[in-house]
Design a protein around this motif. Sequence first.
Motif, PDB file in Angstrom:
ATOM      1  N   ILE A 267       0.846  -1.185   0.000  1.00 47.34           N
ATOM      2  CA  ILE A 267       0.000   0.000   0.000  1.00 47.34           C
ATOM      3  C   ILE A 267       0.887   1.243   0.000  1.00 47.34           C
ATOM      4  O   ILE A 267       1.758   1.404   0.849  1.00 47.34           O
ATOM      5  CB  ILE A 267      -0.922   0.034   1.235  1.00 47.34           C
ATOM      6  CG1 ILE A 267      -1.830  -1.197   1.265  1.00 47.34           C
ATOM      7  CG2 ILE A 267      -1.781   1.294   1.211  1.00 47.34           C
ATOM      8  CD1 ILE A 267      -2.725  -1.258   2.484  1.00 47.34           C
ATOM      9  N   THR A 268       0.658   2.132  -0.948  1.00 43.04           N
ATOM     10  CA  THR A 268       1.441   3.370  -1.004  1.00 43.04           C
ATOM     11  C   THR A 268       0.944   4.359   0.048  1.00 43.04           C
ATOM     12  O   THR A 268      -0.176   4.246   0.554  1.00 43.04           O
ATOM     13  CB  THR A 268       1.323   4.020  -2.387  1.00 43.04           C
ATOM     14  OG1 THR A 268      -0.010   4.488  -2.573  1.00 43.04           O
ATOM     15  CG2 THR A 268       1.689   3.040  -3.492  1.00 43.04           C
ATOM     16  N   ASP A 269       1.770   5.335   0.339  1.00 42.22           N
ATOM     17  CA  ASP A 269       1.369   6.370   1.298  1.00 42.22           C
ATOM     18  C   ASP A 269       0.136   7.126   0.808  1.00 42.22           C
ATOM     19  O   ASP A 269      -0.690   7.579   1.615  1.00 42.22           O
ATOM     20  CB  ASP A 269       2.522   7.350   1.534  1.00 42.22           C
ATOM     21  CG  ASP A 269       3.655   6.722   2.334  1.00 42.22           C
ATOM     22  OD1 ASP A 269       3.403   5.698   3.002  1.00 42.22           O
ATOM     23  OD2 ASP A 269       4.782   7.247   2.281  1.00 42.22           O
ATOM     24  N   LEU A 270      -0.009   7.273  -0.507  1.00 45.34           N
ATOM     25  CA  LEU A 270      -1.181   7.952  -1.057  1.00 45.34           C
ATOM     26  C   LEU A 270      -2.465   7.169  -0.787  1.00 45.34           C
ATOM     27  O   LEU A 270      -3.529   7.761  -0.571  1.00 45.34           O
ATOM     28  CB  LEU A 270      -1.024   8.149  -2.568  1.00 45.34           C
ATOM     29  CG  LEU A 270      -0.030   9.223  -3.021  1.00 45.34           C
ATOM     30  CD1 LEU A 270       0.133   9.173  -4.537  1.00 45.34           C
ATOM     31  CD2 LEU A 270      -0.495  10.598  -2.584  1.00 45.34           C
ATOM     32  N   ALA A 271      -2.360   5.845  -0.794  1.00 47.74           N
ATOM     33  CA  ALA A 271      -3.555   5.019  -0.644  1.00 47.74           C
ATOM     34  C   ALA A 271      -3.932   4.756   0.804  1.00 47.74           C
ATOM     35  O   ALA A 271      -5.089   4.427   1.090  1.00 47.74           O
ATOM     36  CB  ALA A 271      -3.348   3.680  -1.365  1.00 47.74           C
ATOM     37  N   ARG A 272      -3.001   4.901   1.718  1.00 48.99           N
ATOM     38  CA  ARG A 272      -3.289   4.538   3.111  1.00 48.99           C
ATOM     39  C   ARG A 272      -4.489   5.296   3.690  1.00 48.99           C
ATOM     40  O   ARG A 272      -5.315   4.694   4.378  1.00 48.99           O
ATOM     41  CB  ARG A 272      -2.050   4.744   3.977  1.00 48.99           C
ATOM     42  CG  ARG A 272      -1.029   3.641   3.814  1.00 48.99           C
ATOM     43  CD  ARG A 272       0.043   3.690   4.873  1.00 48.99           C
ATOM     44  NE  ARG A 272       1.002   2.614   4.673  1.00 48.99           N
ATOM     45  CZ  ARG A 272       0.841   1.378   5.123  1.00 48.99           C
ATOM     46  NH1 ARG A 272      -0.259   1.071   5.783  1.00 48.99           N
ATOM     47  NH2 ARG A 272       1.750   0.453   4.909  1.00 48.99           N
ATOM     48  N   PRO A 273      -4.630   6.593   3.465  1.00 46.75           N
ATOM     49  CA  PRO A 273      -5.800   7.269   4.032  1.00 46.75           C
ATOM     50  C   PRO A 273      -7.129   6.718   3.515  1.00 46.75           C
ATOM     51  O   PRO A 273      -8.135   6.757   4.238  1.00 46.75           O
ATOM     52  CB  PRO A 273      -5.596   8.726   3.593  1.00 46.75           C
ATOM     53  CG  PRO A 273      -4.125   8.868   3.389  1.00 46.75           C
ATOM     54  CD  PRO A 273      -3.693   7.546   2.836  1.00 46.75           C
ATOM     55  N   ILE A 274      -7.138   6.194   2.305  1.00 48.15           N
ATOM     56  CA  ILE A 274      -8.369   5.606   1.760  1.00 48.15           C
ATOM     57  C   ILE A 274      -8.734   4.361   2.553  1.00 48.15           C
ATOM     58  O   ILE A 274      -9.887   4.182   2.971  1.00 48.15           O
ATOM     59  CB  ILE A 274      -8.189   5.268   0.266  1.00 48.15           C
ATOM     60  CG1 ILE A 274      -7.891   6.536  -0.532  1.00 48.15           C
ATOM     61  CG2 ILE A 274      -9.426   4.548  -0.275  1.00 48.15           C
ATOM     62  CD1 ILE A 274      -7.519   6.279  -1.976  1.00 48.15           C
ATOM     63  N   TYR A 275      -7.753   3.493   2.789  1.00 49.61           N
ATOM     64  CA  TYR A 275      -7.996   2.284   3.589  1.00 49.61           C
ATOM     65  C   TYR A 275      -8.407   2.662   5.006  1.00 49.61           C
ATOM     66  O   TYR A 275      -9.352   2.087   5.568  1.00 49.61           O
ATOM     67  CB  TYR A 275      -6.754   1.405   3.600  1.00 49.61           C
ATOM     68  CG  TYR A 275      -6.550   0.625   2.336  1.00 49.61           C
ATOM     69  CD1 TYR A 275      -7.000  -0.699   2.228  1.00 49.61           C
ATOM     70  CD2 TYR A 275      -5.907   1.184   1.235  1.00 49.61           C
ATOM     71  CE1 TYR A 275      -6.815  -1.423   1.063  1.00 49.61           C
ATOM     72  CE2 TYR A 275      -5.717   0.465   0.059  1.00 49.61           C
ATOM     73  CZ  TYR A 275      -6.177  -0.833  -0.020  1.00 49.61           C
ATOM     74  OH  TYR A 275      -5.998  -1.551  -1.183  1.00 49.61           O
ATOM     75  N   ASP A 276      -7.702   3.623   5.598  1.00 50.81           N
ATOM     76  CA  ASP A 276      -8.021   4.038   6.966  1.00 50.81           C
ATOM     77  C   ASP A 276      -9.454   4.539   7.061  1.00 50.81           C
ATOM     78  O   ASP A 276     -10.188   4.214   8.006  1.00 50.81           O
ATOM     79  CB  ASP A 276      -7.063   5.137   7.428  1.00 50.81           C
ATOM     80  CG  ASP A 276      -5.644   4.637   7.633  1.00 50.81           C
ATOM     81  OD1 ASP A 276      -5.457   3.409   7.720  1.00 50.81           O
ATOM     82  OD2 ASP A 276      -4.734   5.481   7.700  1.00 50.81           O
ATOM     83  N   THR A 277      -9.881   5.338   6.092  1.00 48.72           N
ATOM     84  CA  THR A 277     -11.224   5.907   6.122  1.00 48.72           C
ATOM     85  C   THR A 277     -12.284   4.825   5.983  1.00 48.72           C
ATOM     86  O   THR A 277     -13.248   4.769   6.766  1.00 48.72           O
ATOM     87  CB  THR A 277     -11.387   6.950   5.001  1.00 48.72           C
ATOM     88  OG1 THR A 277     -10.472   8.021   5.231  1.00 48.72           O
ATOM     89  CG2 THR A 277     -12.805   7.496   4.973  1.00 48.72           C
ATOM     90  N   HIS A 278     -12.123   3.961   5.002  1.00 51.57           N
ATOM     91  CA  HIS A 278     -13.135   2.928   4.771  1.00 51.57           C
ATOM     92  C   HIS A 278     -13.221   1.956   5.949  1.00 51.57           C
ATOM     93  O   HIS A 278     -14.319   1.629   6.416  1.00 51.57           O
ATOM     94  CB  HIS A 278     -12.832   2.153   3.487  1.00 51.57           C
ATOM     95  CG  HIS A 278     -13.088   2.931   2.240  1.00 51.57           C
ATOM     96  ND1 HIS A 278     -14.071   3.879   2.135  1.00 51.57           N
ATOM     97  CD2 HIS A 278     -12.479   2.900   1.023  1.00 51.57           C
ATOM     98  CE1 HIS A 278     -14.067   4.400   0.926  1.00 51.57           C
ATOM     99  NE2 HIS A 278     -13.109   3.825   0.224  1.00 51.57           N
ATOM    100  N   LEU A 279     -12.088   1.500   6.434  1.00 48.40           N
ATOM    101  CA  LEU A 279     -12.106   0.526   7.531  1.00 48.40           C
ATOM    102  C   LEU A 279     -12.567   1.177   8.828  1.00 48.40           C
ATOM    103  O   LEU A 279     -13.303   0.568   9.614  1.00 48.40           O
ATOM    104  CB  LEU A 279     -10.721  -0.107   7.697  1.00 48.40           C
ATOM    105  CG  LEU A 279     -10.280  -0.977   6.518  1.00 48.40           C
ATOM    106  CD1 LEU A 279      -8.816  -1.362   6.661  1.00 48.40           C
ATOM    107  CD2 LEU A 279     -11.143  -2.226   6.402  1.00 48.40           C
ATOM    108  N   GLY A 280     -12.172   2.417   9.045  1.00 44.27           N
ATOM    109  CA  GLY A 280     -12.596   3.108  10.254  1.00 44.27           C
ATOM    110  C   GLY A 280     -14.068   3.441  10.261  1.00 44.27           C
ATOM    111  O   GLY A 280     -14.741   3.322  11.291  1.00 44.27           O
TER     112      GLY A 280
END
Length: 208
Positions: A177-190
């Motif tokens: 997972i790139t640094d650009l994509a991490r906030p997307i995963y964090d948002t969806h999972l959170g």
Amino acid sequence: MRLTKKRHSCVRLEKDGATLVIDPGGFSEEDAAAGADAVLITHEHPDHFDEGRVRAALAAGAEVWTLRSVAERLSAAYPGRVRTVGHGDAFTAAGFGVQVHGELHAVIHPDLPRITNIGFLVDGSLFHPGDALTVPDHPVDTLLLPVQAPWSKISEVVDYLREVAPGRAIDVHDALITDLARPIYDTHLGNLGRAEHGRLAPGESADL
């Protein structure tokens, strides 16, 4: 216990002076298994099992619990210290109680044969599923959540998190997972996972 996140799907667990390492693979640090009293390996894929690193841990005195396909590559050189386990087994490794759940790797593609994969429930509270979305028949306090893989998509990860319903989820299987994509995963999972969700940087620890 104290959990230290290593790169990708590897974690170190420490309790009462003993260290248990799960899945020291080729994406993890060179010393991911160094100093381990026990090593657990969920399956044979190289991002979870680096043979050289595990052999070095065995040579330094560690014991290994894993499935047959991995054990067969190690047991001849270390008789009695490499143990084959499967679904339904329970054992103690370096003072940690471990239960085995699951049998098969997630489907990557229907044209590819599925290999064996086992998950480990440690001390009845922390679950590492390896490369599968196995739901153990036991409540889980901390789920090590495989957040990104060729065999999964985010909706499946969210549904898995909801089904296991842990007290908290901590990301693993995240090296790609790139640094650009991490906030997307964090948002969806959170927002969608209905559980406390977090991630640790490689080398960061949390007391569980």
